[in-house]
Write a protein that holds these residues in place. Structure first.
Motif, short mmCIF file in Angstrom:
data_model
loop_
_atom_site.label_atom_id
_atom_site.label_comp_id
_atom_site.label_asym_id
_atom_site.label_seq_id
_atom_site.Cartn_x
_atom_site.Cartn_y
_atom_site.Cartn_z
N GLN A 23 0.80 -1.22 0.00
CA GLN A 23 0.00 0.00 0.00
C GLN A 23 0.84 1.28 0.00
O GLN A 23 0.29 2.36 -0.16
CB GLN A 23 -0.94 0.02 1.20
N ASN A 24 2.12 1.19 0.16
CA ASN A 24 2.98 2.37 0.25
C ASN A 24 3.96 2.39 -0.92
O ASN A 24 5.11 1.96 -0.79
CB ASN A 24 3.74 2.39 1.57
N THR A 25 3.51 2.94 -2.05
CA THR A 25 4.35 2.91 -3.25
C THR A 25 4.91 4.28 -3.62
O THR A 25 5.63 4.39 -4.61
CB THR A 25 3.54 2.36 -4.44
N ALA A 26 4.62 5.30 -2.85
CA ALA A 26 5.13 6.65 -3.17
C ALA A 26 6.65 6.68 -3.02
O ALA A 26 7.24 5.97 -2.21
CB ALA A 26 4.51 7.67 -2.23
N THR A 27 7.30 7.51 -3.82
CA THR A 27 8.75 7.65 -3.76
C THR A 27 9.13 8.57 -2.59
O THR A 27 8.51 9.60 -2.37
CB THR A 27 9.28 8.25 -5.07
N VAL A 28 10.14 8.15 -1.85
CA VAL A 28 10.64 8.93 -0.73
C VAL A 28 12.15 9.06 -0.83
O VAL A 28 12.82 8.25 -1.45
CB VAL A 28 10.27 8.30 0.63
N GLU A 29 12.69 10.12 -0.22
CA GLU A 29 14.14 10.29 -0.13
C GLU A 29 14.59 9.78 1.22
O GLU A 29 14.03 10.13 2.24
CB GLU A 29 14.53 11.75 -0.29
N THR A 30 15.61 8.95 1.20
CA THR A 30 16.16 8.38 2.42
C THR A 30 17.60 8.84 2.55
O THR A 30 18.38 8.76 1.60
CB THR A 30 16.11 6.84 2.35
N HIS A 31 17.96 9.34 3.73
CA HIS A 31 19.31 9.82 3.99
C HIS A 31 20.05 8.78 4.83
O HIS A 31 19.64 8.46 5.93
CB HIS A 31 19.28 11.15 4.73
N ILE A 32 21.12 8.24 4.26
CA ILE A 32 21.98 7.30 4.97
C ILE A 32 23.36 7.92 5.03
O ILE A 32 24.04 8.01 3.99
CB ILE A 32 22.00 5.93 4.26
N LEU A 33 23.74 8.36 6.21
CA LEU A 33 24.98 9.10 6.43
C LEU A 33 25.00 10.32 5.50
O LEU A 33 24.20 11.21 5.63
CB LEU A 33 26.20 8.20 6.24
N TRP A 34 25.88 10.36 4.51
CA TRP A 34 25.96 11.52 3.63
C TRP A 34 25.32 11.25 2.27
O TRP A 34 25.36 12.08 1.38
CB TRP A 34 27.41 11.95 3.45
N ILE A 35 24.70 10.10 2.10
CA ILE A 35 24.11 9.70 0.83
C ILE A 35 22.58 9.87 0.90
O ILE A 35 21.96 9.51 1.89
CB ILE A 35 24.44 8.23 0.52
N THR A 36 22.01 10.43 -0.17
CA THR A 36 20.55 10.53 -0.28
C THR A 36 20.09 9.60 -1.40
O THR A 36 20.58 9.69 -2.52
CB THR A 36 20.12 11.98 -0.60
N ILE A 37 19.16 8.72 -1.06
CA ILE A 37 18.66 7.74 -2.01
C ILE A 37 17.16 7.94 -2.19
O ILE A 37 16.43 8.05 -1.21
CB ILE A 37 18.92 6.30 -1.51
#
Length: 67
Positions: A23-37
């Motif tokens: 049910q959760n298919t929206a795109t999100v930005e995830t920050h892992i240390l200094w990387i944004t995915i």
């Protein structure tokens, strides 16, 4: 009896996790240390769930070796 209850609880948790992920298919930005995915929220939830399951299995294996 207790093993059966654990299996049922694991099955229910897995089904709920699959429902939430689908049910959760929206795109999100995830920050892992200094990387944004950028990734679909479903992928992030699936990865988080998988890491939780894996850490639970590893903890249980380590704990059972001590006994």
């Amino acid at each position: 009896m207790m093993k059966n209850a654990k299996q049922i609880a694991a099955l229910v948790a897995g089904i709920i996790a699959i429902i939430v992920i689908v049910q959760n298919t929206a795109t999100v930005e995830t920050h892992i240390l200094w990387i944004t995915i950028s990734m679909p929220r479903a992928v992030l939830l699936a990865l988080t769930f998988a890491l939780g399951v894996l850490s639970g299995i590893l903890f249980t294996m380590r704990r059972s070796k001590k006994q």
